[in-house]
Design a protein around this motif. Structure first.
Motif: not given
Length: 107
Positions: A41-61
């Motif tokens: 059911g889940c085709l992707r679940f990527d977790v990305l970390r901001d290069q300039t702020d290590p407390t910021k993340f993006i999930f691409y689901e």
């Protein structure tokens, strides 16, 4: 009839600095659990970390359809994420819901 487009979420979060290590454990479990325990059911679940702020993340689901996304929200690995949020570890969260129209990956 045209098949329903896969459903994508782009989630941007900022995590409290002193909770980043806890967050990384939780989000790894959620991402891996989503890909391995949701019967395709889940085709992707990527977790990305901001290069300039290590407390910021993006999930691409990406989920096969709305039903798969709804099932994801009922899983134990998703509950780890909601419990982390309830514990106060998230400073901010923004979610964009999208249809995956040009979507494909060999990964």
């Amino acid at each position: 009839t045209m098949a329903e487009a896969p459903k994508a979420l782009v989630v941007s979060v900022q995590i409290k600095e002193d909770r980043v290590d806890d967050f990384l454990k939780v989000i790894e479990e959620d991402a891996v659990g989503s890909r391995e325990r949701e019967e395709g059911g889940c085709l992707r679940f990527d977790v990305l970390r901001d290069q300039t702020d290590p407390t910021k993340f993006i999930f691409y689901e990406v989920y096969r359809d709305d039903a798969a996304a709804a099932r994801h929200r009922e899983t134990p690995h998703f509950k780890l994420w909601t419990d982390f949020k309830a514990s106060g570890g998230v400073v901010s969260q923004d979610v964009v819901k999208a249809d995956a129209i040009f979507f494909g990956s060999k990964l």
